[in-house]
Design a protein around this motif. Sequence first.
Motif, PDB file in Angstrom:
ATOM      1  N   ARG A 183      -1.496  -7.881   6.280  1.00 17.41           N
ATOM      2  CA  ARG A 183      -0.919  -9.203   6.560  1.00 17.41           C
ATOM      3  C   ARG A 183      -1.368 -10.260   5.566  1.00 17.41           C
ATOM      4  O   ARG A 183      -0.725 -11.311   5.454  1.00 17.41           O
ATOM      5  N   THR A 184      -2.443 -10.025   4.827  1.00 22.83           N
ATOM      6  CA  THR A 184      -2.938 -11.018   3.861  1.00 22.83           C
ATOM      7  C   THR A 184      -2.305 -10.854   2.480  1.00 22.83           C
ATOM      8  O   THR A 184      -2.574 -11.658   1.590  1.00 22.83           O
ATOM      9  N   LEU A 185      -1.487  -9.838   2.295  1.00 23.51           N
ATOM     10  CA  LEU A 185      -0.899  -9.572   0.986  1.00 23.51           C
ATOM     11  C   LEU A 185       0.424 -10.302   0.816  1.00 23.51           C
ATOM     12  O   LEU A 185       1.142 -10.547   1.783  1.00 23.51           O
ATOM     13  N   SER A 186       0.741 -10.640  -0.419  1.00 21.72           N
ATOM     14  CA  SER A 186       2.025 -11.275  -0.715  1.00 21.72           C
ATOM     15  C   SER A 186       3.133 -10.233  -0.632  1.00 21.72           C
ATOM     16  O   SER A 186       2.888  -9.021  -0.558  1.00 21.72           O
ATOM     17  N   GLY A 187       4.387 -10.716  -0.682  1.00 19.18           N
ATOM     18  CA  GLY A 187       5.520  -9.800  -0.622  1.00 19.18           C
ATOM     19  C   GLY A 187       5.510  -8.806  -1.773  1.00 19.18           C
ATOM     20  O   GLY A 187       5.760  -7.611  -1.575  1.00 19.18           O
ATOM     21  N   LEU A 192      12.035 -10.655  -2.556  1.00 24.28           N
ATOM     22  CA  LEU A 192      10.993 -11.042  -3.502  1.00 24.28           C
ATOM     23  C   LEU A 192      11.459 -12.211  -4.368  1.00 24.28           C
ATOM     24  O   LEU A 192      12.638 -12.348  -4.676  1.00 24.28           O
ATOM     25  N   ASP A 193      10.501 -13.049  -4.781  1.00 24.70           N
ATOM     26  CA  ASP A 193      10.833 -14.148  -5.686  1.00 24.70           C
ATOM     27  C   ASP A 193      11.040 -13.584  -7.093  1.00 24.70           C
ATOM     28  O   ASP A 193      10.674 -12.432  -7.378  1.00 24.70           O
ATOM     29  N   ASN A 203       7.977 -11.843  -8.857  1.00 24.61           N
ATOM     30  CA  ASN A 203       7.608 -10.556  -8.276  1.00 24.61           C
ATOM     31  C   ASN A 203       8.671  -9.499  -8.534  1.00 24.61           C
ATOM     32  O   ASN A 203       8.359  -8.317  -8.712  1.00 24.61           O
ATOM     33  N   GLN A 220       2.873  -7.809  -3.526  1.00 23.45           N
ATOM     34  CA  GLN A 220       1.753  -6.887  -3.345  1.00 23.45           C
ATOM     35  C   GLN A 220       2.075  -5.822  -2.306  1.00 23.45           C
ATOM     36  O   GLN A 220       1.745  -4.644  -2.479  1.00 23.45           O
ATOM     37  N   LYS A 221       2.732  -6.216  -1.222  1.00 18.46           N
ATOM     38  CA  LYS A 221       3.112  -5.238  -0.197  1.00 18.46           C
ATOM     39  C   LYS A 221       4.075  -4.199  -0.766  1.00 18.46           C
ATOM     40  O   LYS A 221       3.974  -3.009  -0.439  1.00 18.46           O
TER      41      LYS A 221
END
Length: 317
Positions: A138-142, A170-171, A174, A144-145
């Motif tokens: 849950r602490t990871l960015s999109g 994703l942006d 990313n 990173q996931k």
Amino acid sequence: MIIQADDLRKSFTTKSRKGTQTVEAVRGVGLEVEKGEIFGVLGPNGAGKTTTIRMLSTLIAPDAGTAVIAGHDLLKHPAAVRRNLGYVSQAGGVEDTTSARAQVVMAARIHDVADPKQAAAEVLERFDLTEMADRPGRTLSGGQKRRVAIAIGLVHSPPLLFLDEPTTGLDPQNRANLWERIRQLREAGTSVLLSTHYLDEADALCDRLMIVDHGEVVAEGTPGDLKRQVSGDVITLRADDLEKAAGTLKPLAREIRVDEDVLRVYVDDGEHTLPALLRALEGQGVGLSSIALDRSTLDDVFLAKTGRTLRDAGAES
């Protein structure tokens, strides 16, 4: 050949107050994927992309058709097929409360990797995830996931990876980062089957691709070949009388299409055709409000094959 599939079909039956309805999600799809290439499945939402990938990855059984994946028959030897592929779904499958490392190690154990911890450490490092590997999902960015999800799919070093809509949500930064990771997989010898509804993604990443619509293949080839089939250039214009403009320009074009409030004129050499086009419209008294010259895109291919644009069919650009 790492994938050879013929005439895959899948229907789903749903029940509602209106009664029972059968939907043909995939209607006779065939594809061939060479070793070490990125092969794309491009189409709008609901075209049958995910269903095709789920059949090839043994998650659902086809109603008909055959496939050989990494040398193994899909229907006769599904366990052998699973050992030779990695699968990353649209959702990604990264659990919120467990660390990335624990999830990758678990995947390694499921695949009977000889040294799960070492294999996990190597694939996490490969995707620049070592520093955040012990953080909960849950602490990871999109972005990173997504990389963790791919690491989970690759921890057992399969020769083939399925990526179902890998960059959705994703942006731009990313997305670009993940594109580069996918190219690196190809360079390392991994074959990739990629589904997407992003035109630029298919154009930038895929060595070859097929375009699907309503569960059927409507075109297949390299991005460049597909665009050349349509035309070298497309002139898009808005005029006060589109029908008159179309009739005037017909002798100058390979093909002309009226798309809502714009006219698309397909020509071999737009740079040299454009002045003659402007003169012809002026000579017939057709007023222009805008005009643009572009290279043909995969959206033009979709339009030529289906009569509508990929955006109109419910996909994003």
